[in-house]
Motif scaffolding. Structure first.
Motif, mmCIF file in Angstrom:
data_model
loop_
_atom_site.group_PDB
_atom_site.id
_atom_site.type_symbol
_atom_site.label_atom_id
_atom_site.label_comp_id
_atom_site.label_asym_id
_atom_site.label_seq_id
_atom_site.Cartn_x
_atom_site.Cartn_y
_atom_site.Cartn_z
ATOM 1 N N LYS A 41 0.820 -1.108 0.194
ATOM 2 C CA LYS A 41 -0.393 0.039 -0.074
ATOM 3 C C LYS A 41 0.985 1.030 -0.085
ATOM 4 O O LYS A 41 0.922 2.033 -0.830
ATOM 5 C CB LYS A 41 -0.401 -0.225 1.491
ATOM 6 C CG LYS A 41 -1.809 -1.263 1.449
ATOM 7 C CD LYS A 41 -3.285 -1.084 0.222
ATOM 8 C CE LYS A 41 -3.501 -2.160 -0.095
ATOM 9 N NZ LYS A 41 -4.759 -2.220 -1.463
ATOM 10 N N ALA A 42 2.314 0.908 0.923
ATOM 11 C CA ALA A 42 3.267 2.158 1.062
ATOM 12 C C ALA A 42 3.454 3.154 -0.661
ATOM 13 O O ALA A 42 3.981 3.647 -1.513
ATOM 14 C CB ALA A 42 3.813 2.344 1.928
ATOM 15 N N VAL A 44 1.960 2.061 -3.678
ATOM 16 C CA VAL A 44 0.782 2.219 -4.737
ATOM 17 C C VAL A 44 1.263 4.269 -4.019
ATOM 18 O O VAL A 44 1.030 4.654 -5.400
ATOM 19 C CB VAL A 44 -0.356 1.684 -4.252
ATOM 20 C CG1 VAL A 44 -1.670 2.256 -5.093
ATOM 21 C CG2 VAL A 44 0.091 0.757 -4.563
ATOM 22 N N VAL A 45 0.997 4.048 -2.381
ATOM 23 C CA VAL A 45 0.276 5.623 -2.227
ATOM 24 C C VAL A 45 2.061 6.523 -2.725
ATOM 25 O O VAL A 45 2.047 7.827 -3.216
ATOM 26 C CB VAL A 45 0.384 5.726 -0.423
ATOM 27 C CG1 VAL A 45 0.847 7.237 -0.259
ATOM 28 C CG2 VAL A 45 -1.087 4.791 -0.039
ATOM 29 N N THR A 46 3.157 6.412 -2.396
ATOM 30 C CA THR A 46 4.376 6.392 -2.572
ATOM 31 C C THR A 46 4.264 7.180 -4.186
ATOM 32 O O THR A 46 4.673 8.365 -4.939
ATOM 33 C CB THR A 46 5.381 6.558 -2.080
ATOM 34 O OG1 THR A 46 5.384 5.506 -1.136
ATOM 35 C CG2 THR A 46 6.624 7.345 -3.396
ATOM 36 N N TYR A 48 1.418 7.251 -6.761
ATOM 37 C CA TYR A 48 1.066 8.348 -6.642
ATOM 38 C C TYR A 48 0.618 9.804 -6.304
ATOM 39 O O TYR A 48 0.380 10.439 -7.099
ATOM 40 C CB TYR A 48 -0.657 7.523 -7.042
ATOM 41 C CG TYR A 48 -0.370 6.589 -8.428
ATOM 42 C CD1 TYR A 48 -0.760 7.081 -9.410
ATOM 43 C CD2 TYR A 48 -0.613 4.884 -7.585
ATOM 44 C CE1 TYR A 48 -0.397 6.030 -10.292
ATOM 45 C CE2 TYR A 48 -0.890 3.889 -8.538
ATOM 46 C CZ TYR A 48 -1.089 4.864 -10.059
ATOM 47 O OH TYR A 48 -1.598 3.191 -11.175
ATOM 48 N N GLY A 49 1.509 9.524 -5.160
ATOM 49 C CA GLY A 49 1.423 10.653 -5.016
ATOM 50 C C GLY A 49 2.793 12.213 -4.692
ATOM 51 O O GLY A 49 2.399 12.816 -3.657
#
Length: 74
Positions: A41-42, A44-46, A48-49
């Motif tokens: 999850k981290a 994916v967040v990194t 796209y963020g």
């Protein structure tokens, strides 16, 4: 000749089948599973963020640039 039916599950389904069983997982296995889930999850967040974060930080800095100035390479 009679054909045999295999009751073994293959792939990811085998791990999920054990979750509902009466067997308890060790703390190490639970920790490994949780950390793997959290790192996925981290990632994916990194992924796209990161760019939106850089743009937001850039727009809140002094002097305040326009969005076009932040996105242009010059």
């Amino acid at each position: 000749m009679a054909s045999r039916v295999s009751l073994k599950s293959k792939g990811k389904a085998s791990g999920k089948a054990l979750k509902g069983s009466a067997e308890e997982k060790s703390i190490g296995e639970s920790l490994k599973e949780w950390s793997t889930w959290a790192l996925k999850k981290a990632k994916v967040v990194t992924h796209y963020g990161f760019i939106p974060l850089v743009i937001i930080i850039g727009m809140n800095s002094e002097p305040k640039p326009h969005l076009a100035q932040l996105l242009s390479p010059v």
